[in-house]
Enzyme design. Structure first.
Site, PDB file in Angstrom:
ATOM      1  N   GLY A 169       0.824  -1.210   0.000  1.00  0.00           N
ATOM      2  CA  GLY A 169       0.000   0.000   0.000  1.00  0.00           C
ATOM      3  C   GLY A 169       0.855   1.255   0.000  1.00  0.00           C
ATOM      4  N   ARG A 183       1.189  -5.034  -5.869  1.00  0.00           N
ATOM      5  CA  ARG A 183       1.166  -6.283  -5.101  1.00  0.00           C
ATOM      6  C   ARG A 183       1.497  -7.384  -6.104  1.00  0.00           C
ATOM      7  NH1 ARG A 183      -2.762  -3.300  -1.880  1.00  0.00           N
ATOM      8  NH2 ARG A 183      -1.765  -3.094   0.151  1.00  0.00           N
ATOM      9  N   ASP A 236       4.771  -4.889   6.300  1.00  0.00           N
ATOM     10  CA  ASP A 236       5.175  -6.219   6.760  1.00  0.00           C
ATOM     11  C   ASP A 236       5.304  -7.232   5.604  1.00  0.00           C
ATOM     12  OD1 ASP A 236       5.450  -7.761   9.437  1.00  0.00           O
ATOM     13  OD2 ASP A 236       4.170  -9.038   8.210  1.00  0.00           O
ATOM     14  N   THR A 293       3.871   2.735   5.875  1.00  0.00           N
ATOM     15  CA  THR A 293       2.466   2.306   5.902  1.00  0.00           C
ATOM     16  C   THR A 293       1.674   3.241   6.795  1.00  0.00           C
ATOM     17  OG1 THR A 293       0.936   0.644   6.758  1.00  0.00           O
ATOM     18  CG2 THR A 293       3.160   0.532   7.606  1.00  0.00           C
ATOM     19  N   ASP A 306      -0.826   2.570   8.518  1.00  0.00           N
ATOM     20  CA  ASP A 306      -1.409   1.877   9.678  1.00  0.00           C
ATOM     21  C   ASP A 306      -0.540   1.902  10.931  1.00  0.00           C
ATOM     22  OD1 ASP A 306      -3.741   1.106   8.371  1.00  0.00           O
ATOM     23  OD2 ASP A 306      -2.734  -0.598   7.440  1.00  0.00           O
ATOM     24  N   ASP A 350       1.477  -0.275  11.871  1.00  0.00           N
ATOM     25  CA  ASP A 350       1.291  -1.596  12.483  1.00  0.00           C
ATOM     26  C   ASP A 350       2.539  -2.472  12.344  1.00  0.00           C
ATOM     27  OD1 ASP A 350       1.173  -1.934   9.764  1.00  0.00           O
ATOM     28  OD2 ASP A 350      -0.617  -3.176   9.759  1.00  0.00           O
ATOM     29  N   ARG A 410      -7.373  -2.573   9.592  1.00  0.00           N
ATOM     30  CA  ARG A 410      -8.039  -3.886   9.567  1.00  0.00           C
ATOM     31  C   ARG A 410      -7.785  -4.674  10.836  1.00  0.00           C
ATOM     32  NH1 ARG A 410     -10.333  -5.093   4.772  1.00  0.00           N
ATOM     33  NH2 ARG A 410      -9.581  -3.821   3.071  1.00  0.00           N
TER      34      ARG A 410
HETATM   35  P1  ADP Z   1       2.576  -4.421   2.752  1.00  0.00           P
HETATM   36  O1  ADP Z   1       4.017  -4.449   2.392  1.00  0.00           O
HETATM   37  O2  ADP Z   1       2.011  -3.034   2.741  1.00  0.00           O
HETATM   38  O3  ADP Z   1       2.293  -5.220   4.011  1.00  0.00           O
HETATM   39  P2  ADP Z   1       1.418  -6.595   1.163  1.00  0.00           P
HETATM   40  O4  ADP Z   1       1.164  -7.492   2.328  1.00  0.00           O
HETATM   41  O5  ADP Z   1       0.358  -6.474   0.134  1.00  0.00           O
HETATM   42  O6  ADP Z   1       1.752  -5.106   1.572  1.00  0.00           O
HETATM   43  O7  ADP Z   1       2.774  -7.123   0.471  1.00  0.00           O
HETATM   44  C1  ADP Z   1       3.314  -6.452  -0.642  1.00  0.00           C
HETATM   45  C2  ADP Z   1       4.035  -7.444  -1.517  1.00  0.00           C
HETATM   46  O8  ADP Z   1       5.108  -8.042  -0.791  1.00  0.00           O
HETATM   47  C3  ADP Z   1       3.192  -8.628  -1.984  1.00  0.00           C
HETATM   48  O9  ADP Z   1       2.396  -8.329  -3.092  1.00  0.00           O
HETATM   49  C4  ADP Z   1       4.291  -9.606  -2.360  1.00  0.00           C
HETATM   50  O10 ADP Z   1       4.875  -9.279  -3.589  1.00  0.00           O
HETATM   51  C5  ADP Z   1       5.316  -9.364  -1.244  1.00  0.00           C
HETATM   52  N1  ADP Z   1       5.049 -10.320  -0.159  1.00  0.00           N
HETATM   53  C6  ADP Z   1       4.136 -10.221   0.823  1.00  0.00           C
HETATM   54  N2  ADP Z   1       4.144 -11.312   1.611  1.00  0.00           N
HETATM   55  C7  ADP Z   1       5.069 -12.141   1.094  1.00  0.00           C
HETATM   56  C8  ADP Z   1       5.557 -13.447   1.439  1.00  0.00           C
HETATM   57  N3  ADP Z   1       5.052 -14.116   2.475  1.00  0.00           N
HETATM   58  N4  ADP Z   1       6.517 -13.991   0.663  1.00  0.00           N
HETATM   59  C9  ADP Z   1       7.029 -13.312  -0.378  1.00  0.00           C
HETATM   60  N5  ADP Z   1       6.626 -12.087  -0.761  1.00  0.00           N
HETATM   61  C10 ADP Z   1       5.666 -11.505  -0.039  1.00  0.00           C
END
Ligand code: ADP
Length: 333
Positions: free
Chosen positions: A23, A84, A115, A138, A140, A142, A184
């Site tokens: 995000g 993503r 995260d 982020t 959030d 969080d 969330r």
């Molecule tokens: P944020 O970084 O804001 O928490 P997301 O959870 O959507 O956002 O994660 C962003 C991107 O990071 C995902 O689309 C993916 O490419 C990568 N990612 C997230 N979780 C994993 C994971 N468990 N293993 C590998 N890549 C991941």
């Protein structure tokens, strides 16, 4: 005021790349600017990768100059775009990503995100040895092991501004307003917005408050002569929580209006606080990376910039301070 750490000695000139992932958050551009400008000041070459991990896999990797990041410190969103990338969950795809970076002559990757993005960066380094470092971006707030994240302050101020406006209508019409904010699984935005916006009640995922207790709070206010109320509701896992609460309140004879702030909280020009935070975290991330530190996130603890291994951050739930929540409720009623 933020305090910079004593940076370890830089080990030679390195080529680094930066991407934003997950995000978007206001202040990401300020962080990109700092990564580029600090990296160049240390004699490094800096590449920008567009569209997060997806862009990396597509080879969207371009050199950045000091002028490439001029006039962006005040802009929300991210000039590098974000994405993503579902395929990054696969080990073989992460191996391919490391190969692409190495073929470009890149020695280290700076990931600005949350995260999930850090999990991707951590696995990339763990499996391939390619050095990565994370900057928490982020709205959030969080992320564990850091008091603050880039974009949180701006999102909170945006929501408080909206509440101030809504309060004018709420008091003119003698209405209850349920204002739904982002969050969330975490109530950091809800808590801060609730306190700063003077909400009568704050509903956050961390506190499983019964609906009847919320109604009692409103009724107490009515008995004291309050004719309008603002209830801040963190969206929680099921979007539309505020709508359900409004329906419930109307069955009990109250007229309750709903305002879901949604994505308005993500955009906009970053606050001075977020610009400072992003600038110093960006420079620190590069300083650490150039000194050979990696597989870690830069963060803030008691105004000091720190480096924390990804392993201590990823998947760890950051606790909302209970005492702040209790105090917030006390001041509201
Ligand atoms: P944020 O970084 O804001 O928490 P997301 O959870 O959507 O956002 O994660 C962003 C991107 O990071 C995902 O689309 C993916 O490419 C990568 N990612 C997230 N979780 C994993 C994971 N468990 N293993 C590998 N890549 C991941």
């Amino acid at each position: 005021m933020l305090m910079l750490p004593k940076f370890p000695q830089t080990k030679g000139k390195k080529t680094i790349a930066v991407l934003t992932s997950g995000g978007d958050a206001p202040g990401m551009n300020a962080a990109i600017r700092a990564v580029v400008r600090y990296g160049l000041s240390q004699g490094s070459e800096v590449y920008g990768i567009t569209k997060g991990y997806s862009g990396l896999l597509e080879g969207e990797i371009h050199p950045l100059k000091a002028s490439s990041v001029a006039n962006i410190i005040q802009r929300g969103g991210t000039i590098l775009k974000t994405d993503r990338c579902l395929s990054f969950y696969k080990k073989e795809v992460r191996r391919e990503a490391a190969n692409i970076l190495m073929r470009k002559g890149i020695d280290g990757l700076v990931v600005i995100g949350g995260d999930g993005s850090f999990t991707g960066a951590h696995l990339l380094e763990k499996e391939t040895g390619f050095p990565t470092i994370g900057i928490p971006g982020t709205i959030d707030n969080d992320i564990a092991e850091t008091d603050d994240t880039i974009g949180f302050d701006t999102a909170v101020n945006t929501a408080i501004d909206a509440i101030d406006r809504i309060r004018d209508t709420a008091s003119s019409h003698d209405r209850i307003f349920l204002v739904e904010v982002m969050g969330r699984s975490s109530g950091f935005i809800g808590l801060q917005v609730g306190v700063g916006g003077g909400a009568e009640t704050i509903v956050v995922p961390e506190r499983h408050e019964s609906f009847s207790k919320i109604v009692k709070t409103i009724e107490r206010g009515v008995k004291r002569g309050k004719t309008s109320s603002i209830i801040v509701v963190a969206e929680g896992h099921k979007p539309g929580l505020s709508q359900k609460m409004a329906e419930n309140l109307s069955r009990r004879g109250y007229i309750a209006k709903v305002c879901i702030l949604g994505h308005t909280q993500r955009g906009g020009s970053p606050t001075a606080h977020d610009r400072m935070l992003a600038s110093f975290l960006g420079a620190s991330a590069v300083a650490y990376l150039l000194s050979g530190k990696s597989n870690a996130m830069v963060g803030v603890k008691s105004d000091k910039i720190i480096l924390v291994p990804f392993k201590k951050v990823i998947g760890v739930k950051k606790q909302l301070p209970r005492e702040l929540l209790s105090m917030a409720q006390l001041l509201a009623t």
